[in-house]
Scaffold this motif. Structure first.
Motif, short mmCIF file in Angstrom:
data_model
loop_
_atom_site.label_atom_id
_atom_site.label_comp_id
_atom_site.label_asym_id
_atom_site.label_seq_id
_atom_site.Cartn_x
_atom_site.Cartn_y
_atom_site.Cartn_z
N SER A 73 0.82 -1.22 0.00
CA SER A 73 0.00 0.00 0.00
C SER A 73 0.85 1.26 0.00
CB SER A 73 -0.94 0.01 1.21
OG SER A 73 -0.19 -0.04 2.42
N GLU A 74 2.07 1.17 0.57
CA GLU A 74 2.94 2.34 0.62
C GLU A 74 3.49 2.71 -0.76
OE1 GLU A 74 5.97 1.71 3.52
OE2 GLU A 74 4.55 1.22 5.10
N LEU A 75 3.46 1.76 -1.70
CA LEU A 75 3.90 2.05 -3.07
C LEU A 75 3.03 3.11 -3.72
CD1 LEU A 75 4.69 -1.44 -4.64
CD2 LEU A 75 6.32 0.42 -4.28
N LEU A 76 1.78 3.21 -3.28
CA LEU A 76 0.82 4.08 -3.94
C LEU A 76 0.91 5.52 -3.44
CD1 LEU A 76 -2.23 1.65 -3.93
CD2 LEU A 76 -0.40 1.89 -5.62
N SER A 77 1.95 5.83 -2.66
CA SER A 77 2.14 7.19 -2.15
C SER A 77 3.16 7.92 -3.01
CB SER A 77 2.63 7.14 -0.70
OG SER A 77 3.10 8.40 -0.29
N ARG A 78 2.92 9.22 -3.24
CA ARG A 78 3.87 10.03 -4.01
C ARG A 78 5.22 10.15 -3.30
NH1 ARG A 78 2.36 15.13 -3.99
NH2 ARG A 78 0.38 14.96 -2.90
N GLU A 79 5.25 9.92 -1.99
CA GLU A 79 6.49 10.02 -1.25
C GLU A 79 7.45 8.88 -1.58
OE1 GLU A 79 5.62 10.30 2.87
OE2 GLU A 79 4.91 12.37 2.76
N HIS A 80 6.93 7.81 -2.19
CA HIS A 80 7.78 6.66 -2.53
C HIS A 80 7.74 6.42 -4.03
CE1 HIS A 80 6.32 5.81 1.69
NE2 HIS A 80 7.62 5.87 1.85
N ILE A 81 7.83 7.50 -4.80
CA ILE A 81 7.61 7.41 -6.24
C ILE A 81 8.69 6.57 -6.92
CG2 ILE A 81 8.86 9.52 -6.83
CD1 ILE A 81 5.53 8.31 -8.35
N LEU A 82 9.96 6.66 -6.48
CA LEU A 82 11.00 5.87 -7.15
C LEU A 82 10.81 4.39 -6.88
CD1 LEU A 82 13.48 5.79 -8.91
CD2 LEU A 82 14.88 5.99 -6.85
N ALA A 83 10.42 4.03 -5.65
CA ALA A 83 10.15 2.63 -5.35
C ALA A 83 9.02 2.11 -6.24
CB ALA A 83 9.77 2.48 -3.88
N PHE A 84 8.02 2.95 -6.49
CA PHE A 84 6.91 2.54 -7.35
C PHE A 84 7.36 2.39 -8.80
CE2 PHE A 84 3.17 3.43 -10.00
CZ PHE A 84 2.33 2.42 -9.55
N VAL A 85 8.22 3.30 -9.26
CA VAL A 85 8.75 3.22 -10.62
C VAL A 85 9.54 1.92 -10.80
CG1 VAL A 85 10.46 4.21 -12.20
CG2 VAL A 85 8.80 5.70 -11.08
N LEU A 86 10.39 1.59 -9.83
CA LEU A 86 11.18 0.36 -9.93
C LEU A 86 10.28 -0.87 -9.89
CD1 LEU A 86 14.23 1.25 -7.64
CD2 LEU A 86 14.08 1.31 -10.13
N PHE A 87 9.22 -0.82 -9.08
CA PHE A 87 8.25 -1.92 -9.05
C PHE A 87 7.59 -2.08 -10.41
CE2 PHE A 87 3.78 -3.20 -8.59
CZ PHE A 87 3.94 -4.45 -8.01
N SER A 88 7.23 -0.98 -11.05
CA SER A 88 6.60 -1.03 -12.37
C SER A 88 7.55 -1.62 -13.41
CB SER A 88 6.16 0.38 -12.80
OG SER A 88 5.26 0.93 -11.87
#
Length: 410
Positions: free
Chosen positions: A137-152
């Motif tokens: 759920s923390e991936l969906l926060s703008r504060e963790h945008i790079l983690a979300f990019v790497l997940f994608s």
């Protein structure tokens, strides 16, 4: 004439909205509390669209690549372009300060120490939070945008490696990508009102502060930054695709520039960058990887401001900034801060803390450079955000990919 109006209709409406917003911000300040919510609504619509847009854009792009070698080539040239051009921005700023030295005047303005407290986290923990999160759920926060990019990116790679079994998921990613593009078109219909309202707030808030104690260093930043924006980005566009690269870049860079200037948010500019990249003829598989990663890792405006901050701190303390070791260290700090701090909440303050530890600066020099960092934010955001598309053009050129300019601008 009618065709010209059709082609530039959305840009003209944005300019009209921003012009009206500027007038309101200057002459009707009492209306700002009532107007700003319109800008916040527009910005929030952009922000909630960004997470699914990034996911589908990156994952579908990588899932449709022909080979892992193609992805490796894009990542290699992206990293090379990022590091070299950030260093160029830093060195050019040093040269500009050597030609036109500016003197800052220290200010006793208070600084928010709660923000500085965040920088006490050790670098190991900071790197872990930079690249990963503990809960999905923390991936969906703008504060963790790079983690979300790497997940994608990883989802896209995993989809490619699933072969025949993953074809249905590839179709889902492609469909989701098209849906999110159309959502962006709908949201941008509100751009003239939203950006106009936000620009009124920016003019009202920052206008009076630009003519105080920091006039000289701020004047240098804005003059140098504007020259850098037009000269260097034009040069990069020319290297990427000749004269056609220059014309296609500037023709399609207006909306992202206005969005960045109005919102002071690189993240809010990301959807406009992705839309403009297609019109510039940048291949989708390159734009969908380089632009989202560049949003966090590639910041020319931060590179320039980092050098100016170090220079101002040295000027306040009457230290020699142009000593060779100092200059080399400044370029190193700038590359690190520009490529790392962007993905960390309050990351801009990492630069100040790094300056203290590396140069042994006394704490009294820090409030002045923090204030400068806040006041240069509008132009810094434009340089940071719009640099992502010109970097994508360079990656296209050096990776051997072909521009699709005829299809989109013919």
């Amino acid at each position: 004439m009618q065709k010209l109006l059709e082609n530039y209709n959305s840009i003209l409406l944005l300019l009209l909205g921003i012009t009206i917003g500027s007038i309101v911000g200057l002459f009707f300040p009492d209306s700002i509390p009532f107007i700003k919510p319109l800008g916040d609504i527009f910005l929030n619509l952009l922000f909630v669209s960004i997470i699914p847009l990034i996911f589908f854009a990156i994952s579908s792009s990588i899932a449709n690549l022909e080979s892992d070698k193609q992805l490796s080539k894009i990542i290699y040239w992206m990293t090379t372009v990022f590091v070299i051009t950030i260093a160029i921005a830093a060195v050019a700023t040093i040269f500009g300060l050597w030609i036109y030295p500016v003197t800052a005047i220290a200010n006793d303005a208070p600084v928010d120490n709660s923000l500085l407290a965040d920088t006490n986290q050790n670098w190991g923990d900071r790197m872990v939070s930079f690249f990963t999160v503990g809960e999905f759920s923390e991936l969906l926060s703008r504060e963790h945008i790079l983690a979300f990019v790497l997940f994608s990116v990883l989802v896209g790679v995993a989809t490619r490696r699933s072969g025949e079994a993953g074809k249905t998921f590839v179709s889902f990613l492609n469909a989701g990508n098209e849906v999110m593009k159309n959502l962006l078109i709908i949201v941008m219909k509100f751009g003239p009102i939203g950006l106009g309202a936000y620009f009124a707030y920016q003019v009202h808030t920052l206008g009076p502060e630009l003519f105080g104690f920091y006039a000289k260093p701020l004047g240098f930043y804005y003059v140098f930054g504007i020259v850098f924006f037009f000269v260097f980005y034009s040069l990069y566009a020319y290297i990427a695709n000749g004269r056609l690269g220059i014309s296609s870049y500037w023709k399609n860079n207006i909306t992202p520039s206005l969005t960045a200037l109005s919102t002071c948010s690189s993240l809010a500019t990301l959807p406009a960058n992705l839309a403009s990249a297609k019109k510039m003829g940048i291949p989708n598989n390159i734009a969908s990887v380089v632009i989202p990663l560049g949003n966090t890792l590639y910041k020319n405006g931060s590179s320039i401001s980092s050098i100016v901050k170090i220079y101002v701190a040295f000027a306040i303390l009457d230290w020699n900034f142009f000593e060779p070791t100092t200059l080399i260290t400044a370029v190193g700090i700038t590359i690190l801060v520009s490529m790392v701090a962007g993905g960390i909440p309050n990351g801009g303050f990492i630069g100040e803390m790094l300056m203290i530890s590396v140069y042994g600066l006394p704490n009294e020099a820090i409030p002045a450079v923090m204030i400068i960092g806040a006041l240069v934010d509008p132009l810094a955001t434009v340089l940071n955000a719009t640099g992502d598309t010109v970097a994508s053009m360079l990656v296209t050129r050096f990776s051997g990919a072909k521009f699709e300019i005829e299809e989109h601008n013919g």
